[in-house]
Design an enzyme around this catalytic site. Structure first.
Site, PDB file in Angstrom:
ATOM      1  N   ASN A   1     -21.196  10.803  -2.912  1.00 22.16           N
ATOM      2  CA  ASN A   1     -20.809   9.393  -2.906  1.00 22.16           C
ATOM      3  C   ASN A   1     -21.572   8.705  -4.042  1.00 22.16           C
ATOM      4  OD1 ASN A   1     -19.100   7.742  -0.953  1.00 22.16           O
ATOM      5  ND2 ASN A   1     -20.866   6.406  -1.233  1.00 22.16           N
TER       6      ASN A   1
ATOM      7  N   SER B   1     -18.036   5.122   3.411  1.00 25.85           N
ATOM      8  CA  SER B   1     -19.175   4.216   3.631  1.00 25.85           C
ATOM      9  C   SER B   1     -19.806   4.500   4.988  1.00 25.85           C
ATOM     10  CB  SER B   1     -18.708   2.760   3.574  1.00 25.85           C
ATOM     11  OG  SER B   1     -17.685   2.561   4.554  1.00 25.85           O
TER      12      SER B   1
ATOM     13  N   CYS C   1      13.829  -2.021  14.876  1.00 27.88           N
ATOM     14  CA  CYS C   1      14.322  -0.726  15.350  1.00 27.88           C
ATOM     15  C   CYS C   1      15.858  -0.736  15.424  1.00 27.88           C
ATOM     16  CB  CYS C   1      13.730  -0.463  16.732  1.00 27.88           C
ATOM     17  SG  CYS C   1      14.363   1.005  17.533  1.00 27.88           S
TER      18      CYS C   1
ATOM     19  N   ASP D   1      -3.385   8.422   3.516  1.00 28.62           N
ATOM     20  CA  ASP D   1      -2.526   8.575   2.332  1.00 28.62           C
ATOM     21  C   ASP D   1      -1.905   9.959   2.181  1.00 28.62           C
ATOM     22  OD1 ASP D   1      -5.606   8.530   0.384  1.00 28.62           O
ATOM     23  OD2 ASP D   1      -4.605  10.226   1.365  1.00 28.62           O
TER      24      ASP D   1
ATOM     25  N   ARG E   1       0.835  -1.215   0.000  1.00 30.54           N
ATOM     26  CA  ARG E   1       0.000   0.000   0.000  1.00 30.54           C
ATOM     27  C   ARG E   1       0.861   1.253   0.000  1.00 30.54           C
ATOM     28  NH1 ARG E   1      -4.115  -0.474   4.702  1.00 30.54           N
ATOM     29  NH2 ARG E   1      -4.887   1.500   3.890  1.00 30.54           N
TER      30      ARG E   1
ATOM     31  N   CYS F   1       8.691   2.432  16.423  1.00 29.60           N
ATOM     32  CA  CYS F   1       9.072   1.198  17.123  1.00 29.60           C
ATOM     33  C   CYS F   1       8.097   0.943  18.272  1.00 29.60           C
ATOM     34  CB  CYS F   1      10.501   1.352  17.687  1.00 29.60           C
ATOM     35  SG  CYS F   1      10.937   0.062  18.855  1.00 29.60           S
TER      36      CYS F   1
ATOM     37  N   HIS G   1      -7.156   8.334  11.498  1.00 30.70           N
ATOM     38  CA  HIS G   1      -6.641   6.953  11.484  1.00 30.70           C
ATOM     39  C   HIS G   1      -5.145   6.894  11.197  1.00 30.70           C
ATOM     40  CE1 HIS G   1     -10.975   5.372  10.627  1.00 30.70           C
ATOM     41  NE2 HIS G   1     -10.785   5.677  11.893  1.00 30.70           N
TER      42      HIS G   1
ATOM     43  N   GLN H   1     -10.356  10.018   7.322  1.00 31.08           N
ATOM     44  CA  GLN H   1     -10.078   8.661   7.800  1.00 31.08           C
ATOM     45  C   GLN H   1      -8.906   8.096   7.001  1.00 31.08           C
ATOM     46  OE1 GLN H   1     -14.134   6.431   8.390  1.00 31.08           O
ATOM     47  NE2 GLN H   1     -14.305   7.853   6.676  1.00 31.08           N
TER      48      GLN H   1
HETATM   49  C1  BV8 Z   1     -12.031   1.956  18.377  1.00 34.40           C
HETATM   50  C2  BV8 Z   1      -6.489   2.503   9.272  1.00 34.40           C
HETATM   51  C3  BV8 Z   1     -12.093   2.246  20.712  1.00 34.40           C
HETATM   52  C4  BV8 Z   1      -5.648   1.325   8.990  1.00 34.40           C
HETATM   53  C5  BV8 Z   1      -8.810   1.847   9.649  1.00 34.40           C
HETATM   54  C6  BV8 Z   1     -18.697   1.634  17.927  1.00 34.40           C
HETATM   55  C7  BV8 Z   1     -17.925   2.561  18.622  1.00 34.40           C
HETATM   56  C8  BV8 Z   1     -16.551   2.438  18.670  1.00 34.40           C
HETATM   57  C9  BV8 Z   1     -15.917   1.389  17.978  1.00 34.40           C
HETATM   58  C10 BV8 Z   1     -16.686   0.461  17.294  1.00 34.40           C
HETATM   59  C11 BV8 Z   1     -18.057   0.586  17.258  1.00 34.40           C
HETATM   60  N1  BV8 Z   1     -18.544  -0.453  16.508  1.00 34.40           N
HETATM   61  C12 BV8 Z   1     -17.519  -1.202  16.051  1.00 34.40           C
HETATM   62  C13 BV8 Z   1     -16.373  -0.688  16.525  1.00 34.40           C
HETATM   63  C14 BV8 Z   1     -15.065  -1.244  16.250  1.00 34.40           C
HETATM   64  C15 BV8 Z   1     -14.443  -0.694  14.977  1.00 34.40           C
HETATM   65  C16 BV8 Z   1     -15.411  -0.477  13.844  1.00 34.40           C
HETATM   66  O1  BV8 Z   1     -15.899   0.626  13.644  1.00 34.40           O
HETATM   67  N2  BV8 Z   1     -15.654  -1.528  13.073  1.00 34.40           N
HETATM   68  C17 BV8 Z   1     -16.527  -1.410  11.907  1.00 34.40           C
HETATM   69  C18 BV8 Z   1     -15.936  -2.233  10.763  1.00 34.40           C
HETATM   70  C19 BV8 Z   1     -17.912  -1.836  12.299  1.00 34.40           C
HETATM   71  N3  BV8 Z   1     -13.766   0.550  15.277  1.00 34.40           N
HETATM   72  C20 BV8 Z   1     -12.522   0.500  15.777  1.00 34.40           C
HETATM   73  O2  BV8 Z   1     -11.941  -0.540  16.073  1.00 34.40           O
HETATM   74  C21 BV8 Z   1     -11.825   1.834  15.982  1.00 34.40           C
HETATM   75  N4  BV8 Z   1     -11.253   1.894  17.299  1.00 34.40           N
HETATM   76  O3  BV8 Z   1     -13.195   1.841  18.340  1.00 34.40           O
HETATM   77  O4  BV8 Z   1     -11.319   2.172  19.528  1.00 34.40           O
HETATM   78  C22 BV8 Z   1     -11.946   0.906  21.328  1.00 34.40           C
HETATM   79  C23 BV8 Z   1     -10.682   0.518  21.725  1.00 34.40           C
HETATM   80  C24 BV8 Z   1     -10.552  -0.735  22.333  1.00 34.40           C
HETATM   81  C25 BV8 Z   1     -11.661  -1.572  22.487  1.00 34.40           C
HETATM   82  C26 BV8 Z   1     -12.918  -1.167  22.022  1.00 34.40           C
HETATM   83  C27 BV8 Z   1     -13.068   0.067  21.424  1.00 34.40           C
HETATM   84  C28 BV8 Z   1     -10.654   1.999  15.020  1.00 34.40           C
HETATM   85  C29 BV8 Z   1     -11.138   2.012  13.608  1.00 34.40           C
HETATM   86  C30 BV8 Z   1      -9.995   2.411  12.682  1.00 34.40           C
HETATM   87  C31 BV8 Z   1      -9.575   1.212  11.880  1.00 34.40           C
HETATM   88  N5  BV8 Z   1      -8.567   1.636  10.904  1.00 34.40           N
HETATM   89  N6  BV8 Z   1      -7.854   2.234   8.810  1.00 34.40           N
HETATM   90  C32 BV8 Z   1      -5.479   1.113   7.514  1.00 34.40           C
HETATM   91  O5  BV8 Z   1      -5.953   1.936   6.697  1.00 34.40           O
HETATM   92  O6  BV8 Z   1      -4.862   0.100   7.185  1.00 34.40           O
HETATM   93  S1  BV8 Z   1     -10.389   1.654   9.079  1.00 34.40           S
HETATM   94  C33 BV8 Z   1     -10.555   1.867   7.406  1.00 34.40           C
HETATM   95  O7  BV8 Z   1     -11.974   2.023   7.193  1.00 34.40           O
HETATM   96  C34 BV8 Z   1      -9.951   3.117   6.820  1.00 34.40           C
HETATM   97  O8  BV8 Z   1      -9.452   4.041   7.750  1.00 34.40           O
HETATM   98  C35 BV8 Z   1     -11.113   3.748   6.104  1.00 34.40           C
HETATM   99  O9  BV8 Z   1     -10.979   5.088   5.938  1.00 34.40           O
HETATM  100  C36 BV8 Z   1     -12.183   3.403   7.048  1.00 34.40           C
HETATM  101  C37 BV8 Z   1     -13.575   3.660   6.604  1.00 34.40           C
HETATM  102  O10 BV8 Z   1     -13.729   3.158   5.309  1.00 34.40           O
HETATM  103  P1  BV8 Z   1     -14.030   4.238   4.148  1.00 34.40           P
HETATM  104  O11 BV8 Z   1     -12.959   5.261   4.153  1.00 34.40           O
HETATM  105  O12 BV8 Z   1     -15.424   4.727   4.286  1.00 34.40           O
HETATM  106  O13 BV8 Z   1     -13.820   3.374   2.862  1.00 34.40           O
HETATM  107  P2  BV8 Z   1     -14.829   2.311   2.238  1.00 34.40           P
HETATM  108  O14 BV8 Z   1     -14.063   1.526   1.245  1.00 34.40           O
HETATM  109  O15 BV8 Z   1     -15.578   1.614   3.344  1.00 34.40           O
HETATM  110  O16 BV8 Z   1     -15.909   3.218   1.470  1.00 34.40           O
HETATM  111  C38 BV8 Z   1     -15.500   3.979   0.362  1.00 34.40           C
HETATM  112  C39 BV8 Z   1     -16.708   4.741  -0.121  1.00 34.40           C
HETATM  113  O17 BV8 Z   1     -16.285   5.551  -1.218  1.00 34.40           O
HETATM  114  C40 BV8 Z   1     -17.817   3.823  -0.651  1.00 34.40           C
HETATM  115  O18 BV8 Z   1     -19.057   4.281  -0.143  1.00 34.40           O
HETATM  116  C41 BV8 Z   1     -17.750   4.030  -2.168  1.00 34.40           C
HETATM  117  O19 BV8 Z   1     -19.043   3.986  -2.757  1.00 34.40           O
HETATM  118  C42 BV8 Z   1     -17.208   5.441  -2.259  1.00 34.40           C
HETATM  119  N7  BV8 Z   1     -16.492   5.740  -3.503  1.00 34.40           N
HETATM  120  C43 BV8 Z   1     -15.881   4.888  -4.368  1.00 34.40           C
HETATM  121  N8  BV8 Z   1     -15.361   5.606  -5.401  1.00 34.40           N
HETATM  122  C44 BV8 Z   1     -15.634   6.919  -5.162  1.00 34.40           C
HETATM  123  C45 BV8 Z   1     -16.358   7.006  -3.956  1.00 34.40           C
HETATM  124  N9  BV8 Z   1     -16.781   8.177  -3.441  1.00 34.40           N
HETATM  125  C46 BV8 Z   1     -16.509   9.298  -4.142  1.00 34.40           C
HETATM  126  N10 BV8 Z   1     -15.824   9.301  -5.323  1.00 34.40           N
HETATM  127  C47 BV8 Z   1     -15.377   8.133  -5.846  1.00 34.40           C
HETATM  128  N11 BV8 Z   1     -14.699   8.145  -7.025  1.00 34.40           N
HETATM  129 ZN    ZN Z   2      13.065   0.781  19.444  1.00 30.11          ZN
END
Ligand code: BV8
Ligand code: ZN
Length: 256
Positions: free
Chosen positions: A216, A192, A150, A106, A72, A129, A121, A103
């Site tokens: 979107n 999303s 590290c 990049d 990536r 490290c 994020h 979110q």
């Molecule tokens: C946490 C970084 C507290 C890494 C990512 C309720 C409350 C709190 C937490 C939760 C909750 N319910 C569930 C949770 C847990 C979880 C969560 O939300 N899970 C989801 C899947 C249900 N959340 C967490 O774990 C978060 N931390 O809650 O901490 C805690 C701590 C300990 C114990 C308990 C709680 C941390 C979440 C962060 C995860 N990291 N990314 C990496 O990138 O590798 S998430 C990842 O998803 C990315 O960051 C991304 O940005 C994010 C959201 O996705 P989108 O950006 O929306 O992308 P997606 O592909 O889904 O959608 C793209 C959209 O674009 C589509 O709609 C498409 O139609 C559209 N599109 C396509 N082409 C175009 C377009 N739009 C415009 N123009 C175009 N051309």
């Molecule tokens: Zn170190």
């Protein structure tokens, strides 16, 4: 209201606004050829987020997780900001204050010229490290064998991104909530809207009285709180909005 065109109210609200907030997701970077997360060609199509974007997966198989991130990183290093990023940055010339809450990891908003960006994020160009916290730039990381260790304490180095189950950076999140509360118009762009607590930011804006505009290609759970959902790509719709705003502003100037 869900529409394929840009209704007049979008211009009326934006031209009158002093503070505009924007919440962006992977969709705004799709036209920079960075794959999104969900959807059939998305990053998660091949595996579940739980398998890779979380600390336990990393500790269990750091090499596999690093192979995914280094792939990536290479895509992102080769990517350019697209017209959607550039239009959002240009909006700063028309509106007094534009705050971007992303979110995305990049760095394309900053590279496009946006000056107020909160990264909920993390940022894939930063690494640290896990033992001593030493920071590492990508050049060092990608030159080394995976997983990178590290140089100071030979601990494992990880990307500076927020994984599932990890807390978001508190200061960035608090500043994003405060920006959402102050926004008169709030844009939800290419997300999303299913990852929390990030996806609560547009809701904070809505319940603080903002006019919410979603752009979107498909409806999302955030469509429910949007005043207007424009079904289109940000790379096409945002430039159209900014160009029209610019000509309205120019006409306004000529009138008085
Ligand atoms: C946490 C970084 C507290 C890494 C990512 C309720 C409350 C709190 C937490 C939760 C909750 N319910 C569930 C949770 C847990 C979880 C969560 O939300 N899970 C989801 C899947 C249900 N959340 C967490 O774990 C978060 N931390 O809650 O901490 C805690 C701590 C300990 C114990 C308990 C709680 C941390 C979440 C962060 C995860 N990291 N990314 C990496 O990138 O590798 S998430 C990842 O998803 C990315 O960051 C991304 O940005 C994010 C959201 O996705 P989108 O950006 O929306 O992308 P997606 O592909 O889904 O959608 C793209 C959209 O674009 C589509 O709609 C498409 O139609 C559209 N599109 C396509 N082409 C175009 C377009 N739009 C415009 N123009 C175009 N051309
Ligand atoms: Zn170190």
């Amino acid at each position: 209201m869900t529409t394929e065109t840009i209704p007049q109210i979008v211009y009326d609200k934006l031209i009158a606004a002093r503070v505009v907030g924007a919440f962006t997701g992977a969709g705004i970077s799709a036209e920079s050829n960075i794959p999104t997360f969900r959807g059939d060609e998305g990053l998660w199509a091949k595996f579940k987020p739980e398998e890779l974007a979380n600390f336990n997966a990393f500790m269990k198989n750091p090499k596999l997780v690093w192979e995914w991130y280094s792939a990536r990183k290479k895509i992102i290093h080769g990517a350019q900001p697209n017209p959607g990023h550039l239009a959002l940055a240009e909006l700063e010339e028309i509106i007094d204050e534009v705050i971007v809450v992303t979110q995305n990891i990049d760095n394309l908003h900053r590279r496009a010229g946006s000056t107020k960006v909160y990264e909920l994020h993390g940022n894939i160009e930063r690494n640290y490290c896990i033992k001593c916290g030493e920071n590492y730039a990508d050049e060092v990381i990608l030159a080394d064998e995976l997983p990178p260790k590290c140089g100071k304490c030979s601990g494992l180095v990880r990307p500076d991104v927020v994984w599932f189950g990890e807390y978001l950076p508190q200061d960035e999140f608090a500043a994003s909530e405060e920006a959402a509360q102050r926004s008169e118009v709030f844009l939800s762009l290419g997300t999303s809207g299913i990852v929390y607590p990030a996806a609560s930011i547009p809701q904070v804006a809505k319940y603080s009285g903002a006019f919410v505009i979603e752009i979107n290609p498909e409806t999302t759970p955030l469509t429910e709180i949007a005043d207007v959902t424009i079904l289109g790509k940000t790379g096409k719709v945002l430039p159209e909005i900014v160009n029209t705003l610019r000509s309205i502003k120019r006409k306004g100037k000529n009138i008085d």
